[in-house]
Scaffold this motif. Structure first.
Motif, PDB file in Angstrom:
ATOM      1  N   LEU A  28      46.081  59.741  96.521  1.00  0.00           N
ATOM      2  CA  LEU A  28      45.347  59.960  95.278  1.00  0.00           C
ATOM      3  C   LEU A  28      46.037  59.249  94.118  1.00  0.00           C
ATOM      4  CD1 LEU A  28      42.974  61.213  93.838  1.00  0.00           C
ATOM      5  CD2 LEU A  28      44.315  63.318  93.584  1.00  0.00           C
ATOM      6  N   ASP A  29      47.350  59.305  94.061  1.00  0.00           N
ATOM      7  CA  ASP A  29      48.087  58.603  93.011  1.00  0.00           C
ATOM      8  C   ASP A  29      47.804  57.102  93.083  1.00  0.00           C
ATOM      9  OD1 ASP A  29      50.141  58.613  90.865  1.00  0.00           O
ATOM     10  OD2 ASP A  29      51.288  57.461  92.346  1.00  0.00           O
ATOM     11  N   ASP A  30      47.797  56.552  94.278  1.00  0.00           N
ATOM     12  CA  ASP A  30      47.495  55.132  94.460  1.00  0.00           C
ATOM     13  C   ASP A  30      46.074  54.818  94.008  1.00  0.00           C
ATOM     14  OD1 ASP A  30      48.062  52.419  95.560  1.00  0.00           O
ATOM     15  OD2 ASP A  30      46.453  52.987  96.938  1.00  0.00           O
ATOM     16  N   LEU A  31      45.113  55.646  94.401  1.00  0.00           N
ATOM     17  CA  LEU A  31      43.725  55.428  94.000  1.00  0.00           C
ATOM     18  C   LEU A  31      43.572  55.493  92.488  1.00  0.00           C
ATOM     19  CD1 LEU A  31      41.829  57.493  96.717  1.00  0.00           C
ATOM     20  CD2 LEU A  31      41.836  55.003  96.447  1.00  0.00           C
ATOM     21  N   GLN A  32      44.267  56.428  91.858  1.00  0.00           N
ATOM     22  CA  GLN A  32      44.177  56.548  90.402  1.00  0.00           C
ATOM     23  C   GLN A  32      44.703  55.296  89.718  1.00  0.00           C
ATOM     24  OE1 GLN A  32      46.252  60.270  89.833  1.00  0.00           O
ATOM     25  NE2 GLN A  32      44.351  61.440  89.917  1.00  0.00           N
ATOM     26  N   ARG A  33      45.785  54.724  90.247  1.00  0.00           N
ATOM     27  CA  ARG A  33      46.337  53.489  89.666  1.00  0.00           C
ATOM     28  C   ARG A  33      45.412  52.296  89.909  1.00  0.00           C
ATOM     29  NH1 ARG A  33      51.010  55.243  91.988  1.00  0.00           N
ATOM     30  NH2 ARG A  33      50.904  53.604  93.553  1.00  0.00           N
ATOM     31  N   ARG A  34      44.872  52.182  91.104  1.00  0.00           N
ATOM     32  CA  ARG A  34      44.061  51.023  91.471  1.00  0.00           C
ATOM     33  C   ARG A  34      42.639  51.069  90.902  1.00  0.00           C
ATOM     34  NH1 ARG A  34      46.005  48.081  95.918  1.00  0.00           N
ATOM     35  NH2 ARG A  34      47.835  49.039  96.858  1.00  0.00           N
ATOM     36  N   CYS A  35      42.153  52.262  90.637  1.00  0.00           N
ATOM     37  CA  CYS A  35      40.733  52.429  90.316  1.00  0.00           C
ATOM     38  C   CYS A  35      40.473  52.836  88.874  1.00  0.00           C
ATOM     39  CB  CYS A  35      40.104  53.428  91.289  1.00  0.00           C
ATOM     40  SG  CYS A  35      40.169  52.870  92.997  1.00  0.00           S
ATOM     41  N   PHE A  36      41.382  52.461  87.984  1.00  0.00           N
ATOM     42  CA  PHE A  36      41.144  52.579  86.544  1.00  0.00           C
ATOM     43  C   PHE A  36      40.910  54.011  86.078  1.00  0.00           C
ATOM     44  CE2 PHE A  36      39.637  48.597  88.305  1.00  0.00           C
ATOM     45  CZ  PHE A  36      40.410  47.692  87.610  1.00  0.00           C
ATOM     46  N   TYR A  37      41.610  54.954  86.697  1.00  0.00           N
ATOM     47  CA  TYR A  37      41.426  56.364  86.345  1.00  0.00           C
ATOM     48  C   TYR A  37      41.799  56.628  84.894  1.00  0.00           C
ATOM     49  CZ  TYR A  37      41.844  61.453  86.564  1.00  0.00           C
ATOM     50  OH  TYR A  37      41.717  62.797  86.329  1.00  0.00           O
ATOM     51  N   THR A  38      42.875  56.019  84.408  1.00  0.00           N
ATOM     52  CA  THR A  38      43.327  56.275  83.041  1.00  0.00           C
ATOM     53  C   THR A  38      43.284  55.030  82.165  1.00  0.00           C
ATOM     54  OG1 THR A  38      45.630  55.876  83.643  1.00  0.00           O
ATOM     55  CG2 THR A  38      44.844  58.164  83.746  1.00  0.00           C
ATOM     56  N   SER A  39      42.612  53.986  82.647  1.00  0.00           N
ATOM     57  CA  SER A  39      42.533  52.770  81.849  1.00  0.00           C
ATOM     58  C   SER A  39      41.085  52.326  81.710  1.00  0.00           C
ATOM     59  CB  SER A  39      43.383  51.660  82.482  1.00  0.00           C
ATOM     60  OG  SER A  39      42.917  51.366  83.775  1.00  0.00           O
ATOM     61  N   SER A  40      40.882  51.412  80.807  1.00  0.00           N
ATOM     62  CA  SER A  40      39.535  50.915  80.538  1.00  0.00           C
ATOM     63  C   SER A  40      39.001  50.108  81.718  1.00  0.00           C
ATOM     64  CB  SER A  40      39.547  50.040  79.294  1.00  0.00           C
ATOM     65  OG  SER A  40      38.271  49.469  79.084  1.00  0.00           O
ATOM     66  N   THR A  41      37.728  50.262  81.972  1.00  0.00           N
ATOM     67  CA  THR A  41      37.066  49.480  83.015  1.00  0.00           C
ATOM     68  C   THR A  41      36.365  48.259  82.423  1.00  0.00           C
ATOM     69  OG1 THR A  41      35.071  50.827  82.813  1.00  0.00           O
ATOM     70  CG2 THR A  41      36.679  51.484  84.491  1.00  0.00           C
ATOM     71  N   PHE A  42      36.357  48.157  81.119  1.00  0.00           N
ATOM     72  CA  PHE A  42      35.628  47.090  80.435  1.00  0.00           C
ATOM     73  C   PHE A  42      36.299  45.739  80.650  1.00  0.00           C
ATOM     74  CE2 PHE A  42      34.937  44.494  76.574  1.00  0.00           C
ATOM     75  CZ  PHE A  42      33.567  44.296  76.707  1.00  0.00           C
ATOM     76  N   VAL A  43      35.492  44.746  81.036  1.00  0.00           N
ATOM     77  CA  VAL A  43      35.951  43.364  81.165  1.00  0.00           C
ATOM     78  C   VAL A  43      35.091  42.527  80.217  1.00  0.00           C
ATOM     79  CG1 VAL A  43      36.277  41.404  82.704  1.00  0.00           C
ATOM     80  CG2 VAL A  43      36.574  43.732  83.580  1.00  0.00           C
ATOM     81  N   PRO A  44      35.697  41.972  79.162  1.00  0.00           N
ATOM     82  CA  PRO A  44      34.907  41.182  78.207  1.00  0.00           C
ATOM     83  C   PRO A  44      34.158  40.045  78.895  1.00  0.00           C
ATOM     84  CG  PRO A  44      37.144  41.528  77.399  1.00  0.00           C
ATOM     85  CD  PRO A  44      37.110  42.007  78.823  1.00  0.00           C
ATOM     86  N   ASP A  45      32.920  39.874  78.514  1.00  0.00           N
ATOM     87  CA  ASP A  45      32.079  38.789  79.020  1.00  0.00           C
ATOM     88  C   ASP A  45      31.847  38.818  80.532  1.00  0.00           C
ATOM     89  OD1 ASP A  45      31.873  37.688  76.400  1.00  0.00           O
ATOM     90  OD2 ASP A  45      33.830  36.728  76.676  1.00  0.00           O
ATOM     91  N   ASN A  46      32.034  39.985  81.155  1.00  0.00           N
ATOM     92  CA  ASN A  46      31.789  40.068  82.595  1.00  0.00           C
ATOM     93  C   ASN A  46      31.274  41.468  82.938  1.00  0.00           C
ATOM     94  OD1 ASN A  46      31.780  40.001  85.386  1.00  0.00           O
ATOM     95  ND2 ASN A  46      33.673  38.837  85.528  1.00  0.00           N
ATOM     96  N   ALA A  47      29.992  41.656  82.705  1.00  0.00           N
ATOM     97  CA  ALA A  47      29.377  42.963  82.944  1.00  0.00           C
ATOM     98  C   ALA A  47      29.469  43.363  84.411  1.00  0.00           C
ATOM     99  CB  ALA A  47      27.924  42.959  82.495  1.00  0.00           C
ATOM    100  N   ASN A  48      29.331  42.405  85.331  1.00  0.00           N
ATOM    101  CA  ASN A  48      29.380  42.742  86.753  1.00  0.00           C
ATOM    102  C   ASN A  48      30.731  43.327  87.145  1.00  0.00           C
ATOM    103  OD1 ASN A  48      26.725  41.952  87.238  1.00  0.00           O
ATOM    104  ND2 ASN A  48      27.307  39.868  87.793  1.00  0.00           N
ATOM    105  N   GLU A  49      31.807  42.719  86.681  1.00  0.00           N
ATOM    106  CA  GLU A  49      33.141  43.243  87.002  1.00  0.00           C
ATOM    107  C   GLU A  49      33.350  44.611  86.358  1.00  0.00           C
ATOM    108  OE1 GLU A  49      36.827  43.600  88.760  1.00  0.00           O
ATOM    109  OE2 GLU A  49      35.187  42.229  89.213  1.00  0.00           O
ATOM    110  N   THR A  50      32.813  44.794  85.156  1.00  0.00           N
ATOM    111  CA  THR A  50      32.884  46.102  84.511  1.00  0.00           C
ATOM    112  C   THR A  50      32.172  47.145  85.368  1.00  0.00           C
ATOM    113  OG1 THR A  50      33.024  45.143  82.295  1.00  0.00           O
ATOM    114  CG2 THR A  50      32.258  47.419  82.438  1.00  0.00           C
ATOM    115  N   PHE A  51      31.012  46.809  85.901  1.00  0.00           N
ATOM    116  CA  PHE A  51      30.259  47.739  86.749  1.00  0.00           C
ATOM    117  C   PHE A  51      31.024  48.061  88.027  1.00  0.00           C
ATOM    118  CE2 PHE A  51      26.163  45.759  84.893  1.00  0.00           C
ATOM    119  CZ  PHE A  51      26.245  46.553  83.767  1.00  0.00           C
ATOM    120  N   VAL A  52      31.650  47.064  88.625  1.00  0.00           N
ATOM    121  CA  VAL A  52      32.436  47.284  89.843  1.00  0.00           C
ATOM    122  C   VAL A  52      33.587  48.234  89.554  1.00  0.00           C
ATOM    123  CG1 VAL A  52      34.000  46.186  91.495  1.00  0.00           C
ATOM    124  CG2 VAL A  52      31.809  45.117  90.965  1.00  0.00           C
ATOM    125  N   ARG A  53      34.298  47.974  88.479  1.00  0.00           N
ATOM    126  CA  ARG A  53      35.433  48.831  88.125  1.00  0.00           C
ATOM    127  C   ARG A  53      34.989  50.251  87.814  1.00  0.00           C
ATOM    128  NH1 ARG A  53      39.564  45.347  84.346  1.00  0.00           N
ATOM    129  NH2 ARG A  53      40.014  43.710  85.871  1.00  0.00           N
TER     130      ARG A  53
END
Length: 72
Positions: A28-53
């Motif tokens: 779970l700790d690994d998943l939280q780090r890898r999957c943007f649990y506490t960080s922004s998922t926003f990727v400027p100029d890339n809506a698809n990557e934002t959706f994936v994150r």
């Protein structure tokens, strides 16, 4: 036939069991780090990557929601 609410209650117990072990906590700790649990998922100029994150993050939110659900 098992009631849907009973199925969900059992699934919550299963999640709690799996993620309460030392191994589960590490995963779970690994998943939280890898999957943007506490960080922004926003990727400027890339809506698809934002959706994936955001999709990755939603999985970790689901796990945390289940393991933090109070027992009835």
């Amino acid at each position: 036939m098992v009631k849907p609410e009973d199925q969900i209650a059992q699934l919550i117990k299963d999640y709690k069991f799996v993620f309460s072990s030392d191994e589960g906590k590490r995963v779970l700790d690994d998943l939280q780090r890898r999957c943007f649990y506490t960080s922004s998922t926003f990727v400027p100029d890339n809506a698809n990557e934002t959706f994936v994150r955001e999709g990755q993050r939603s999985v970790v939110l689901h796990i945390n929601n289940f393991i933090n659900t109070k027992d009835k």
